[in-house]
Scaffold this motif. Structure first.
Motif, PDB file in Angstrom:
ATOM      1  N   ALA A   1       0.754  -0.749   0.062  1.00  0.00           N
ATOM      2  CA  ALA A   1      -0.091  -0.248   0.508  1.00  0.00           C
ATOM      3  C   ALA A   1       1.054   1.556  -0.017  1.00  0.00           C
ATOM      4  N   VAL A   2       1.989   1.138   0.906  1.00  0.00           N
ATOM      5  CA  VAL A   2       2.351   2.483   0.819  1.00  0.00           C
ATOM      6  C   VAL A   2       3.590   2.439  -0.327  1.00  0.00           C
ATOM      7  N   GLY A   3       4.045   1.576  -1.494  1.00  0.00           N
ATOM      8  CA  GLY A   3       4.784   1.451  -2.152  1.00  0.00           C
ATOM      9  C   GLY A   3       6.177   0.808  -2.041  1.00  0.00           C
ATOM     10  N   LYS A   4       6.173   0.038  -0.740  1.00  0.00           N
ATOM     11  CA  LYS A   4       7.992  -0.316  -0.671  1.00  0.00           C
ATOM     12  C   LYS A   4       8.031  -1.874  -1.354  1.00  0.00           C
ATOM     13  N   LEU A   5       7.129  -2.323  -1.181  1.00  0.00           N
ATOM     14  CA  LEU A   5       7.759  -3.420  -2.592  1.00  0.00           C
ATOM     15  C   LEU A   5       6.450  -3.249  -3.442  1.00  0.00           C
ATOM     16  N   ASP A   6       6.789  -4.164  -4.304  1.00  0.00           N
ATOM     17  CA  ASP A   6       6.341  -4.342  -6.115  1.00  0.00           C
ATOM     18  C   ASP A   6       6.336  -5.708  -6.171  1.00  0.00           C
ATOM     19  N   ILE A   7       5.248  -6.026  -7.189  1.00  0.00           N
ATOM     20  CA  ILE A   7       5.076  -7.194  -7.262  1.00  0.00           C
ATOM     21  C   ILE A   7       4.580  -7.623  -8.367  1.00  0.00           C
ATOM     22  N   GLY A   8       5.150  -8.060  -9.087  1.00  0.00           N
ATOM     23  CA  GLY A   8       4.616  -8.459 -10.738  1.00  0.00           C
ATOM     24  C   GLY A   8       5.812  -8.908 -11.357  1.00  0.00           C
ATOM     25  N   PRO A   9       5.602  -9.279 -12.702  1.00  0.00           N
ATOM     26  CA  PRO A   9       6.191  -9.704 -13.664  1.00  0.00           C
ATOM     27  C   PRO A   9       7.437  -8.891 -14.005  1.00  0.00           C
ATOM     28  N   SER A  10       7.798  -7.572 -13.730  1.00  0.00           N
ATOM     29  CA  SER A  10       8.043  -6.335 -13.824  1.00  0.00           C
ATOM     30  C   SER A  10       8.977  -6.527 -13.475  1.00  0.00           C
ATOM     31  N   ALA A  11       8.916  -6.933 -11.781  1.00  0.00           N
ATOM     32  CA  ALA A  11      10.013  -6.653 -10.668  1.00  0.00           C
ATOM     33  C   ALA A  11      11.371  -7.017 -10.880  1.00  0.00           C
ATOM     34  N   ASP A  12      12.228  -6.490 -10.315  1.00  0.00           N
ATOM     35  CA  ASP A  12      13.743  -7.152  -9.805  1.00  0.00           C
ATOM     36  C   ASP A  12      13.544  -7.976  -9.115  1.00  0.00           C
ATOM     37  N   ARG A  13      13.877  -9.776  -9.674  1.00  0.00           N
ATOM     38  CA  ARG A  13      13.451 -10.633  -8.996  1.00  0.00           C
ATOM     39  C   ARG A  13      14.617 -10.870  -7.640  1.00  0.00           C
ATOM     40  N   SER A  14      15.250 -10.525  -7.524  1.00  0.00           N
ATOM     41  CA  SER A  14      16.333 -10.814  -6.415  1.00  0.00           C
ATOM     42  C   SER A  14      16.254 -10.108  -5.484  1.00  0.00           C
ATOM     43  N   ALA A  15      16.082  -8.704  -6.152  1.00  0.00           N
ATOM     44  CA  ALA A  15      15.780  -7.475  -4.718  1.00  0.00           C
ATOM     45  C   ALA A  15      14.052  -7.771  -3.751  1.00  0.00           C
ATOM     46  N   LEU A  16      13.211  -8.762  -5.295  1.00  0.00           N
ATOM     47  CA  LEU A  16      11.709  -9.193  -4.376  1.00  0.00           C
ATOM     48  C   LEU A  16      11.933  -9.689  -3.934  1.00  0.00           C
ATOM     49  N   ARG A  17      12.579 -11.242  -4.010  1.00  0.00           N
ATOM     50  CA  ARG A  17      12.887 -12.363  -3.009  1.00  0.00           C
ATOM     51  C   ARG A  17      13.281 -11.316  -1.568  1.00  0.00           C
ATOM     52  N   GLU A  18      14.477 -10.334  -2.066  1.00  0.00           N
ATOM     53  CA  GLU A  18      14.898  -9.987  -0.361  1.00  0.00           C
ATOM     54  C   GLU A  18      13.783  -8.923   1.011  1.00  0.00           C
ATOM     55  N   GLN A  19      13.322  -8.415  -0.249  1.00  0.00           N
ATOM     56  CA  GLN A  19      12.196  -7.620   0.091  1.00  0.00           C
ATOM     57  C   GLN A  19      11.086  -8.270   1.365  1.00  0.00           C
ATOM     58  N   LEU A  20      10.746  -9.486   0.358  1.00  0.00           N
ATOM     59  CA  LEU A  20       9.503 -10.382   0.779  1.00  0.00           C
ATOM     60  C   LEU A  20      10.520 -11.279   2.604  1.00  0.00           C
ATOM     61  N   LEU A  21      12.148 -11.469   2.283  1.00  0.00           N
ATOM     62  CA  LEU A  21      12.155 -11.991   3.230  1.00  0.00           C
ATOM     63  C   LEU A  21      12.317 -11.059   4.650  1.00  0.00           C
ATOM     64  N   GLU A  22      12.769 -10.499   4.112  1.00  0.00           N
ATOM     65  CA  GLU A  22      12.604  -9.040   5.428  1.00  0.00           C
ATOM     66  C   GLU A  22      11.261  -8.803   6.095  1.00  0.00           C
ATOM     67  N   LEU A  23      10.149  -9.084   5.445  1.00  0.00           N
ATOM     68  CA  LEU A  23       9.328  -9.214   5.917  1.00  0.00           C
ATOM     69  C   LEU A  23       8.745 -10.932   7.461  1.00  0.00           C
TER      70      LEU A  23
END
Length: 493
Positions: free
Chosen positions: A401-423
């Motif tokens: 909601a606040v724009g910290k996480l962008d989930i979708g086909p165009s996401a940077d995959r390695s960065a998205l994985r790290e961001q998810l694991l931080e939650l």
């Protein structure tokens, strides 16, 4: 992306449909570009030029063939496989970022200057971001002209053009026809009856590469369908959509060589966004022949691949929704996850206006998945699941909601994985599952999945060996084959 021109010409000479969308064939003697499988007579080798995108052919002065309609070919599988800047850029453009944020917005997401983004795209695919987006807009406009009776002026702005003059000039360049000529030609070809111009319903065929294991795909989706949100009935998958300009409904009916797609949209500007999401959901841009060539020769998976050629990895129409579903489905059965998700959707999702969306009423679809800010504001006790998991749902929703996480086909995959694991509450399985389905990563093995581990044990994998390395870069498809083997207890969400 360097093309092997001799191999390309052999594919054109063989009318090989496997290469449709992978490259385009332009003929200098006619000024037309085609898909490789075009039924027209094979041109002389000296008269042929090859391009990796339709936009590059447009920029070189060629117009689309009216016989094979190359702009309607399946998308290149190259862009889902590649995780580099060019791959991300192509996925972002496909998702409509240039239309919504312009080239500066595209460059900002990639972390480079607009000049650098333009340069690397021209070097790799033969066209810059504006040209690629213009090609997509032309395709969007043609769909609206041929499948609706919306006024031509309204089609121009719905397709993303800034003026009617720009719209007319682009269609003349790309199709050598005016908007009215394209519409009239479609009416003669399909004998389509006139509908009121206010109709938001669009019917089209989505191209797909064969083989296409659509029955397994529908079975996967049916097992996980959330009541009120989606359903599978008589070979059709139907669901509601959260779109930028309002809710929509889609009904997808797969066949061996295409998918019939019926859309009902609040706003026609969402047409290509909806089509892109549906193609991702059904993995229609995959290259099944290349995938099966790798996995079909494997001593462990070969028999399963030969029994079910053309396996697809189900994507999703909404990366945020998929992530929430993955969290809800942790450590519970498929049926349990569906029940919990149905309660969440009914309690916090927006009610769909059935009068405006008769397709929804036909398939008993009642709600749109909740917005991120709606779930972020819910108390953990209001989600009907263990408090720790509910807190993870709320935290994930807040991050989106606040724009910290962008989930979708165009996401940077390695960065998205790290961001998810931080939650808090998200582990490797959930993060990898999101990458596999929402980010369209074709090379995720889900090594911690219990079902996959049991299946590998049942296949008598020698101790201390890792057979999955030989399955790269198609380990996501290998996982689907393992999940679809019989006598397994599903637990994926």
């Amino acid at each position: 992306m360097k093309l092997d021109e001799d191999r390309c010409y052999r594919a054109v000479d063989a009318k090989d449909a496997r290469f449709d969308g992978v490259f385009y064939t332009a003929v200098t003697s006619t000024g037309i570009y085609c898909r490789p499988s075009c039924p027209a007579r094979t041109p002389k080798r000296e008269n042929v030029r090859f391009y990796t995108t339709a936009a590059a052919a447009h920029d070189a002065g060629f117009r689309a063939c009216r016989r094979c309609r190359p702009d309607a070919a399946p998308g290149s599988p190259e862009w889902d496989v590649r995780a580099d800047t060019v791959g991300r850029a192509m996925r972002l453009i496909r998702d409509g970022v240039v239309e919504s944020d312009g080239v500066p917005g595209l460059a900002d997401r990639l972390g480079y200057s607009t000049r650098h983004v333009h340069r690397i795209l021209v070097d790799e695919v033969g066209a810059g971001p504006l040209a690629i987006a213009r090609s997509d807009r032309a395709h969007h406009a043609r769909i609206l002209l041929e499948t609706t009776d919306v006024a031509v002026t309204d089609v121009a702005f719905a397709a993303g053009f800034s003026s009617v003059r720009q719209f007319n000039d682009t269609l003349r360049t790309v199709y050598a026809s005016t908007p009215s000529e394209l519409r009239e030609s479609a009416r003669r070809r399909t004998r389509r009856t006139t509908r009121p111009s206010s109709s938001g319903r669009i019917e089209l065929r989505l191209a797909v590469r064969r083989p296409f294991a659509y029955e397994q795909l529908l079975g996967w989706l049916a097992a996980r369908a959330v009541p009120g949100l989606e359903t599978v009935r008589e070979g059709t998958y139907a669901r509601t959509l959260r779109l930028p300009h309002g809710p929509g409904v889609v009904a997808l009916t797969p066949a061996e060589d295409h998918v019939r797609c019926v859309l009902e949209l609040t706003d026609l500007r969402d047409t290509m966004s909806a089509v892109t999401r549906c193609r991702s959901m059904l993995d229609l841009d995959a290259d099944p022949v290349a995938i099966d060539e790798v996995l079909g020769t494997d001593p462990l998976l070969g028999a399963a691949v030969r029994a079910t050629p053309g396996m697809r990895v189900p994507g999703h129409v909404d990366g945020y929704e998929l992530a929430i579903r993955a969290v809800v489905g942790q450590q519970v059965s498929v049926a349990g996850a569906r029940t919990t998700l149905a309660r969440i959707v009914a309690a916090h999702g927006a009610v769909l206006d059935a009068e405006s969306h008769p397709l929804a009423a036909a398939y008993a679809l009642t709600h749109v998945f909740p917005e991120p800010d709606a779930l972020a504001a819910v108390e953990p006790t209001g989600l009907g699941m263990p408090r720790a998991r509910a807190s993870t749902v709320i935290g994930l929703s807040d991050a989106v909601a606040v724009g910290k996480l962008d989930i979708g086909p165009s996401a940077d995959r390695s960065a998205l994985r790290e961001q998810l694991l931080e939650l808090r509450g998200i582990g490797p399985w959930t993060a990898d599952y999101v990458l596999m389905r929402a980010a369209r990563d074709p090379d995720v093995m889900l090594a911690t999945d219990l079902v996959i581990r049991r299946r590998l044990d049942a296949l008598a994998v020698p101790s201390g060996t890792d057979p999955t390395t030989s399955w790269s870069p198609w380990r996501s498809y290998a996982a689907m084959h393992l999940w679809n083997l019989p006598d397994l207890t599903e637990r994926q969400s």
